[in-house]
Design a protein around this motif. Structure first.
Motif: not given
Length: 614
Positions: A108-127, A129-138
């Motif tokens: 129920k919250n994975i779609a919201m988290l994935r889109c918010a991570a994309e908006y905030l640019e929480m990618t592997e370039d900054y950390a 195991g960031n949020l984008v990678g975690r949501t994609e794995a789920y």
């Protein structure tokens, strides 16, 4: 070789350094949060303010890092996040992730988290195991592995557009649903019966409901455009079209609930809601399977009533009328009693729609007999039992609408003429409808009553109907004479058969569906088809002429549709026929008794003699 080993060593050291840095940052974030250090930045997201710290946010959010670095202020203390997908709830979960606080990720919250991570640019370039990678794995390992999970995620993306389309979350959910649905239904489609049409026909013949997939109910929560994309993807992956019927029925019953389609009156629906339901209905009709017998006539009738109530496109209504015409033998009377939603129609039921449905059935039947057995299976002519069922259905429909005082003579006659002769075993049903119509319209002229009574063949009335017609004051005298004449002829033939052995065979009308040993000649069959074609073309011309007259009256400001027609609009007098001449001769000869000596020319029988059946 040495250089290559050096490069591999450098890469290994860099990866270990990143992991160590990430671990240190997580520990630092947890320490900052636990020590309750005063916040140094306030983030405003979707009307909600969050007092946070720059360090954990900047370490994982590329968007916030850019805002801080590009700010003209030396110490940026307020950050405004405009249009973050998921709103304040999504940002709160993303902030918890930055601080290292555990929370549950669900469908129920994975779609919201994935889109918010994309908006905030929480990618592997900054950390790491960031949020984008975690949501994609789920998504790959959990959410999109089941139909229910994929449907839930897809439903949540409806409020996250267009960023959900940007990260291809919608497309992946639709593709996962289509793949899993085809996989689930593979056994039921292929097992035991490869011919889908045969299976559906068997279900209809045994009055069984089509099989409904267990996950079909979950699809009803989707928006109509997303729902359409899912069904199109399922069909493209090989899902049988006839199996879409139960899914469409469930979606229509849920989305079109609350429409007053069984009454006549002012619409009790808001314009915006009416437009939304109109779009839903037109989309559902466009998705209906092309195969015959995949949808029940009752469901098609419900869709047609809703289409007329919501004033959908003409193409949508004509499509539903054609589908009902192809399955008319399966209908019941209530399916055809469609209310007239137009205030200018005058009649209680929509007679014109019923006329078009009947014409569609006749055209379909004629095409089947024209192509014969060499055509496709869908174009084989209807069996005699279907024709008789349709004939009985139309007789009951005529009897039901005959009591409507606003039903004109021309409309009643044009609809009754569509009932095929081979579908009428007896004329009792037509006689019943005629009797009800004459009783509800006592002001008809003698000519109009004769035209109405000419619809039935008195020779095919049963004994009970003949006895009733002989004493019916509403029938014209000529019709009563015909009834008495044929009844006397029947009695004479019966007496001759009992006294002198076999009686001569009564003349029978040609039955193109007869299964006798002697086949009907090709010439007679061709003439019969041409005759029916001409009848249908004549009805079409009458309908077109009526529409032209209505438009002319509206443009000229003439009388309304229910006004009395002028003398120029009255039908011409009937031609002299064999029955007319025979009835005149019978009147002169006075065959039912001895004429008095002072009788001159034609004599009208007295009222007592008229009701006699001797």
């Amino acid at each position: 070789m040495v250089d290559l080993d050096d490069e591999r060593g450098v890469a290994s050291r860099n990866s270990k350094k990143k992991e160590l840095l990430s671990t240190v940052m997580e520990r630092t974030s947890a320490w900052i949060f636990s020590q309750e250090i005063p916040s140094d930045v306030t983030v405003h997201a979707a009307g909600t303010s969050f007092a946070l710290h720059k360090f954990p946010l900047v370490s994982k959010c590329g968007c916030i890092r850019k805002l801080v670095s590009e700010s003209s202020e030396a110490d940026l203390s307020n950050i405004e996040l405009v249009g973050i997908p998921g709103g304040a709830e999504a940002f709160e979960l993303a902030a918890k992730f930055c601080y290292g606080i555990n929370f549950e990720i669900s469908t129920k919250n994975i779609a919201m988290l994935r889109c918010a991570a994309e908006y905030l640019e929480m990618t592997e370039d900054y950390a790491v195991g960031n949020l984008v990678g975690r949501t994609e794995a789920y998504l790959k390992e959990v959410a999109l592995k089941s139909i229910a999970g994929a449907i839930t995620v897809l439903h949540m993306t409806e409020s996250l557009l267009p960023i959900a389309e940007k990260v291809k979350l919608v497309v992946r959910c639709i593709d996962a649903i289509a793949f899993l649905a085809c996989k689930e239904s593979q056994f039921s489609v292929n097992g035991g019966n490869e011919d889908g049409n045969a299976m559906i026909s068997s279900m209809v013949s045994h009055q069984k409901s089509p099989f409904v997939e267990w996950w079909a109910e979950d699809l009803t929560v989707l928006r109509i455009d997303i729902f359409q994309r899912v069904l199109v993807a399922m069909t493209a992956r090989g899902y049988k079209q006839y199996a879409l019927g139960p899914i469409l029925m469930l979606y229509a019953q849920k989305s079109l609930r609350g429409l007053d389609i069984f009454g006549k009156g002012r619409k009790k629906i808001e314009p915006e809601q009416e437009h939304e339901k109109r779009v839903i209905l037109e989309t559902i009709v466009s998705l209906l399977p092309r195969e015959k017998n995949t949808m029940s006539v009752s469901f098609l009738s419900m869709l047609l009533r809703a289409a007329m109530y919501l004033e959908t496109t003409v193409a949508c209504r004509l499509d539903l009328e054609k589908r009902m015409g192809l399955q008319l033998p399966q209908a019941v009377l209530d399916d055809l009693l469609i209310p007239s939603y137009s205030f200018t129609a005058g009649t209680l039921f929509d007679v014109d729609t019923m006329q078009r449905i009947m014409m569609n059935y006749l055209e379909y039947d004629m095409d089947g007999r024209r192509f014969g057995s060499n055509a496709e299976e869908d174009f084989v002519s209807a069996p005699p039992s279907d024709m008789e069922r349709v004939g009985k259905l139309m007789e009951n429909y005529l009897a039901e609408i005959a009591s409507d005082r606003n039903l004109s003579v021309s409309r009643f006659i044009s609809l009754a003429e569509l009932v095929p002769e081979q579908a009428r075993v007896t004329e009792d049903g037509i006689y019943r409808a005629i009797d009800i119509y004459l009783k509800a319209h006592p002001a008809l002229s003698e000519l109009e009553r004769k035209k109405v009574c000419s619809l039935m063949d008195c020779q095919k009335l049963s004994r009970e109907a003949c006895a009733h017609a002989a004493q019916n004051d509403r029938l014209p005298v000529q019709t009563v004479v015909q009834v008495l004449y044929y009844e006397q002829q029947r009695m004479r033939d019966a007496m001759n058969g009992s006294l002198g052995g076999e009686s001569p065979a009564a003349p029978r009308k040609l039955n193109v569906y007869s299964t006798d040993i002697h086949p009907v000649s090709d010439e007679l069959s061709r003439l019969k088809r041409e005759n029916e074609d001409l009848k249908i073309e004549l009805v079409k011309m009458k309908m077109r002429l009526r529409e032209i007259e209505k438009s002319t009256l509206k443009s000229a400001g003439g009388s309304p549709a229910g006004s009395t027609p002028s003398s120029a609009d009255k039908p011409p007098l009937p031609r002299k026929s064999f029955i007319n001449s025979m009835s005149k001769k019978l009147g002169r000869l006075y065959p039912f008794g001895v004429a008095p000596p002072n009788a001159k020319g034609k004599m009208k029988p007295s009222k007592d003699r008229r009701h006699s059946i001797s």
